[in-house]
Write a protein that holds these residues in place. Structure first.
Motif, PDB file in Angstrom:
ATOM      1  N   TYR A 173      -7.213   4.379  -3.620  1.00  0.00           N
ATOM      2  CA  TYR A 173      -7.934   3.063  -3.436  1.00  0.00           C
ATOM      3  C   TYR A 173      -8.877   3.157  -2.174  1.00  0.00           C
ATOM      4  O   TYR A 173     -10.135   2.944  -2.498  1.00  0.00           O
ATOM      5  CB  TYR A 173      -6.674   1.945  -3.274  1.00  0.00           C
ATOM      6  N   TYR A 174      -8.465   3.881  -1.073  1.00  0.00           N
ATOM      7  CA  TYR A 174      -9.335   3.924  -0.127  1.00  0.00           C
ATOM      8  C   TYR A 174     -10.728   4.634  -0.414  1.00  0.00           C
ATOM      9  O   TYR A 174     -11.720   4.452   0.050  1.00  0.00           O
ATOM     10  CB  TYR A 174      -8.692   4.768   0.869  1.00  0.00           C
ATOM     11  N   ARG A 220      -4.071   9.499   4.161  1.00  0.00           N
ATOM     12  CA  ARG A 220      -3.275   8.545   4.396  1.00  0.00           C
ATOM     13  C   ARG A 220      -3.844   7.429   5.451  1.00  0.00           C
ATOM     14  O   ARG A 220      -3.383   6.361   5.430  1.00  0.00           O
ATOM     15  CB  ARG A 220      -1.973   8.758   4.952  1.00  0.00           C
ATOM     16  N   ASP A 247       1.598   6.414  -0.077  1.00  0.00           N
ATOM     17  CA  ASP A 247       0.384   6.614   1.007  1.00  0.00           C
ATOM     18  C   ASP A 247      -0.712   7.651   0.233  1.00  0.00           C
ATOM     19  O   ASP A 247      -1.777   7.567   0.562  1.00  0.00           O
ATOM     20  CB  ASP A 247       0.890   6.897   2.193  1.00  0.00           C
ATOM     21  N   ASP A 264       7.137   6.396   1.027  1.00  0.00           N
ATOM     22  CA  ASP A 264       5.929   6.170   1.800  1.00  0.00           C
ATOM     23  C   ASP A 264       4.995   7.490   1.467  1.00  0.00           C
ATOM     24  O   ASP A 264       3.690   7.285   1.103  1.00  0.00           O
ATOM     25  CB  ASP A 264       5.966   6.146   3.302  1.00  0.00           C
ATOM     26  N   LYS A 287      -2.473   4.467  -2.590  1.00  0.00           N
ATOM     27  CA  LYS A 287      -3.403   3.825  -1.620  1.00  0.00           C
ATOM     28  C   LYS A 287      -4.670   4.735  -1.091  1.00  0.00           C
ATOM     29  O   LYS A 287      -5.539   4.202  -0.956  1.00  0.00           O
ATOM     30  CB  LYS A 287      -2.464   3.910  -0.397  1.00  0.00           C
ATOM     31  N   SER A 337      -7.045   5.210   6.147  1.00  0.00           N
ATOM     32  CA  SER A 337      -8.451   4.835   5.697  1.00  0.00           C
ATOM     33  C   SER A 337      -9.506   5.066   6.639  1.00  0.00           C
ATOM     34  O   SER A 337     -10.822   5.001   6.220  1.00  0.00           O
ATOM     35  CB  SER A 337      -8.199   3.148   5.329  1.00  0.00           C
TER      36      SER A 337
END
Length: 257
Positions: free
Chosen positions: A121-122, A67, A114, A110, A118, A69
């Motif tokens: 993507y990170y 979670r 997350d 979340d 997310k 980055s």
């Protein structure tokens, strides 16, 4: 240590690989000669899995909260420092809570988003410079874990389904943008009785029977011999012209179109 296989010399980073599907993929990769970075929130579990993989190929186990980055970037940097690059990225890790749509809390939503789109993507962003190659010579491989619950709209898992649908969208966009760099980006959608799934179905045996009846091949998949081998195909030379696809490894339970 054998180091003789279709992934010989490649470097694979697999998230959530201390156990379950991620561990199955990591084992299959290592047996094909890949050097594997095992990332997991459970640092001790990641290190233990890496020690197991060392029988087949060099490995490293790292604790990482996907979670964050900054932790993602630092983990990728450590893998590159150890092995020189990243050739294969598998975004497997994700956490979510089960709840009816109207009962989901902000924390539930979340958590799924997350650790799902997310975090995916990170890792894709952090690994891109190392995966980047050329159209002629080829580049790296990205395998994202999707779910058959997405097209089916599985009741009771709104946040989870939304997150997995988001992962599918990221896969399609990256496949379009990064193909010119020789990178292929695909999804795996498996059905495996992980520890969490077993705990769920132990309390609902009739539900499991219903799921198995729905499958064309009425059994649960194996994390290594079924899902791991499918991941080896997507990561290997035979899938160099396959991108933007979802490969279901669920006994024919879901037909993506």
């Amino acid at each position: 240590m054998t180091g003789r296989g279709v992934l010989d010399g490649k470097v694979a980073l697999v998230t959530g690989a201390a156990r379950g599907v991620g561990a199955g993929i990591a084992r299959a990769f290592a047996k094909e000669g890949a050097r594997v970075a095992v990332l997991d929130l459970d640092a001790a579990g990641a290190e233990a899995m890496a020690a197991e993989l060392e029988e087949h190929a060099p490995a490293i186990g790292l604790g990482c909260d996907i979670r964050d980055s900054a932790q993602v970037d630092a983990s990728v940097a450590r893998v590159v420092e150890r092995f020189g690059t990243v050739d294969i990225l598998v975004n497997n890790a994700m956490a979510s809570a089960q709840s009816r749509f109207e009962d989901a809390t902000d924390a539930d939503i979340d958590l799924a988003l997350d650790t799902g789109p997310k975090a995916t993507y990170y890792f894709m962003r952090a690994c891109f410079p190392h995966l980047k190659g050329t159209l002629e010579e080829g580049g790296g491989r990205i395998i994202n874990l999707r779910s058959a619950s997405d097209p089916g709209g599985l009741a009771g898992y709104g946040a989870y389904v939304a997150a997995k649908a988001g992962v599918g969208g990221l896969t399609r966009v990256a496949a379009r943008e990064w193909g010119r760099h020789g990178i292929t980006v695909n999804n795996l959608a498996p059905f495996v009785l992980t520890e969490g799934a077993k705990a769920h179905f132990d309390e609902r045996p009739d539900e499991l029977k219903g799921v198995l009846r729905h499958l064309s091949v009425p059994r649960a998949g194996d994390a290594e011999s079924d899902v791991g081998r499918a991941a080896v195909f997507l990561a290997g030379p035979d899938a160099s012209y396959v991108t933007g696809c979802t490969l279901t490894v669920d006994g024919g339970g879901t037909f993506f179109s």
